[in-house]
Design a protein around this motif. Sequence first.
Motif, PDB file in Angstrom:
ATOM      1  N   SER A 188       0.676  -1.039   0.131  1.00 15.70           N
ATOM      2  CA  SER A 188      -0.115   0.016  -0.129  1.00 15.70           C
ATOM      3  C   SER A 188       0.980   1.269  -0.019  1.00 15.70           C
ATOM      4  N   VAL A 189       2.138   1.107   0.469  1.00 13.66           N
ATOM      5  CA  VAL A 189       2.883   2.247   0.311  1.00 13.66           C
ATOM      6  C   VAL A 189       3.335   2.878  -1.049  1.00 13.66           C
ATOM      7  N   LEU A 190       2.952   1.962  -1.894  1.00  9.80           N
ATOM      8  CA  LEU A 190       3.181   2.276  -3.545  1.00  9.80           C
ATOM      9  C   LEU A 190       2.250   3.227  -3.835  1.00  9.80           C
ATOM     10  N   LYS A 191       0.928   3.517  -3.189  1.00  6.80           N
ATOM     11  CA  LYS A 191       0.031   4.336  -3.462  1.00  6.80           C
ATOM     12  C   LYS A 191       0.437   5.746  -3.436  1.00  6.80           C
ATOM     13  N   ASP A 192       1.623   5.962  -2.844  1.00 12.86           N
ATOM     14  CA  ASP A 192       2.387   7.353  -2.991  1.00 12.86           C
ATOM     15  C   ASP A 192       2.814   7.681  -4.276  1.00 12.86           C
ATOM     16  N   GLY A 193       2.366   8.715  -4.952  1.00 13.91           N
ATOM     17  CA  GLY A 193       2.795   8.874  -6.367  1.00 13.91           C
ATOM     18  C   GLY A 193       4.396   8.996  -6.403  1.00 13.91           C
ATOM     19  N   ASN A 194       4.827   9.665  -5.581  1.00 18.61           N
ATOM     20  CA  ASN A 194       6.336  10.042  -5.908  1.00 18.61           C
ATOM     21  C   ASN A 194       7.108   8.738  -5.847  1.00 18.61           C
ATOM     22  N   LEU A 195       6.843   7.741  -4.757  1.00 15.12           N
ATOM     23  CA  LEU A 195       7.399   6.680  -4.569  1.00 15.12           C
ATOM     24  C   LEU A 195       7.290   5.889  -5.857  1.00 15.12           C
ATOM     25  N   ARG A 196       5.997   5.908  -6.385  1.00 15.64           N
ATOM     26  CA  ARG A 196       5.976   4.866  -7.666  1.00 15.64           C
ATOM     27  C   ARG A 196       6.650   5.408  -8.655  1.00 15.64           C
ATOM     28  N   ILE A 197       6.916   6.837  -8.881  1.00 11.15           N
ATOM     29  CA  ILE A 197       7.691   7.203 -10.084  1.00 11.15           C
ATOM     30  C   ILE A 197       9.279   7.136  -9.364  1.00 11.15           C
ATOM     31  N   GLY A 198       9.485   7.078  -8.526  1.00  8.56           N
ATOM     32  CA  GLY A 198      11.005   7.040  -7.961  1.00  8.56           C
ATOM     33  C   GLY A 198      11.490   5.542  -8.018  1.00  8.56           C
ATOM     34  N   THR A 199      10.419   4.553  -7.746  1.00  8.95           N
ATOM     35  CA  THR A 199      10.879   2.996  -7.978  1.00  8.95           C
ATOM     36  C   THR A 199      11.263   3.095  -9.588  1.00  8.95           C
ATOM     37  N   ILE A 200      10.393   3.679 -10.452  1.00  4.84           N
ATOM     38  CA  ILE A 200      10.643   3.402 -11.816  1.00  4.84           C
ATOM     39  C   ILE A 200      12.278   4.139 -12.210  1.00  4.84           C
ATOM     40  N   MET A 201      12.364   5.336 -11.557  1.00  5.55           N
ATOM     41  CA  MET A 201      13.734   5.960 -11.903  1.00  5.55           C
ATOM     42  C   MET A 201      14.863   5.174 -11.297  1.00  5.55           C
TER      43      MET A 201
END
Length: 526
Positions: free
Chosen positions: A268-281
């Motif tokens: 559920s921590v991946l609901k955070d938009g910045n973290l999602r883009i951060g994981t891809i980056m």
Amino acid sequence: MKQGQDDLVEYGFRRVIITITAVLCALLEIVDTTIVNVALTNMRGSLGATLTDVAWVITAYAIANVIIIPMTSWLSQQFGRRNYFAVSIVIFTVASFLCGNATNIWELVAFRFIQGLGGGALLVTAQTIITESYPVAKRGMAQAIYGMGVIVGPTLGPPLGGYLVDRFSWPYIFYINIPLGIIATLLTLSFVRSPKYGEKLKSNQVDWIGIVLLASFIGSLQFVLEHGQQDDWFNNGLIVTLSTISVFGLVLFIWRQMTYKYPIVNLSVLKDGNLRIGTIMSFILGFGLYGSTLIIPIYTQSVLGWTALDAGLLLIPGSITTAFMMPIVGRMIQKGIPQTYMVAAGFLTFFIFTLMMHNVMTPDTGVEHLYWPLILRGVGLGLLFVPITTMSLSTLSGKGIGEGAAFTGMMRQLGGSFGIAIITTFITRFSQKHRVDLVSHLDGSKFEVQQRLQQLQSGFMSKGFSANEALNKAYKAIDFSVMKQSTVLAYMDIFLYLGILFLLCIPIILLVRPGKSKINPADAMH
């Protein structure tokens, strides 16, 4: 709860010691990922192993790392962070000793796996410890200090390994961890504190199925990536089976974590938009960081004929540049310069680096041509690493920081594995293609070709070979130079495609909504 957020912040002397301990541990783990690459040839000789067997020394460590990283946040809640961190260092240190004493290749592989289980924890837990020991406004700086360790580590590995192998013998690349491990353990037990998040689970509440699914999905994926090229990808039964296990494992694992009451990895921590883009980056950063760290030593050693030590030393000025950039970038983040712009600038710098490399590569490039592109790579990494990490974790708090750090850490490792797998595959494919193209131009009836053959033939005859032997050798010499040229062309292609990949990231990164880099802990709780 606001109280719980800040009570891990340290000041003065304690903070210095904790920072040193955490960076030391992160370095131990990262240097050990790359230090082995230089020693593989010596290990093969002394343990009587094939190249495929020896590759397992790297694979085993990587698989163990990637399995343990997502679970670190959960494990440190179960056992208390300080104890878990200390035990990880002990496992890592003992396994290092056993690795050095291994008598055959499979013993070494087994101990490397255990070492990886200890090591994976060091990386993410060190990051969480550093992040939480600094007040929120200084987190950019905290990430910069951690980043110096993470980026300088992979580049320190090869020269240090080369030096130890040349001077002593390969077990010493493992023995060097022992004194450092002992110091780190003592410092951890004396200074690191455990947070009070969440309660322990009883053994019947633990998500054992989740652990098995996670291990099977990530372990299989890592195996497929490491061995895909040499086993001819999907023409090999084992690779197909493991790919299937990996896909189903992933789907079942996600389903299990969504439905089970006490998940191991909190998705559920991946609901955070910045973290999602951060994981891809982070994935793309791993791709570029490990990918280019792989190509450059191979190119300098196999094409330019340098020693392992020289090949390793070439990367050092770039690392120093990165280390120098880190605090500057940390300061810029604190001043409130948007991190998205810095990441975009980093990707652009990386693109220029790959373009320069594409242009300077020849079968006899000198150091002076490789020097500036690598300095530029150092600048690019500095601009990418800290902002990506801080941005990913910028809107998280408390328990979320550790869980977010585990995701970015895992994706960076996986990005590296994907990068290395894809790059080695393409090097093989591209070299074959270029070879065919080059050979088609070598027409035996052309005057230049005949002239070159005669020159080579007479050269060999002057060394006492008969006319026929000399002609054979002349053909071989031409064949060798064709191989060399086609390999260099393949490396040039790889750099060009890496560059295009980095360019494509720039528009994606500009879509990120800015997280406040100076977070008020009270707001972050909602």
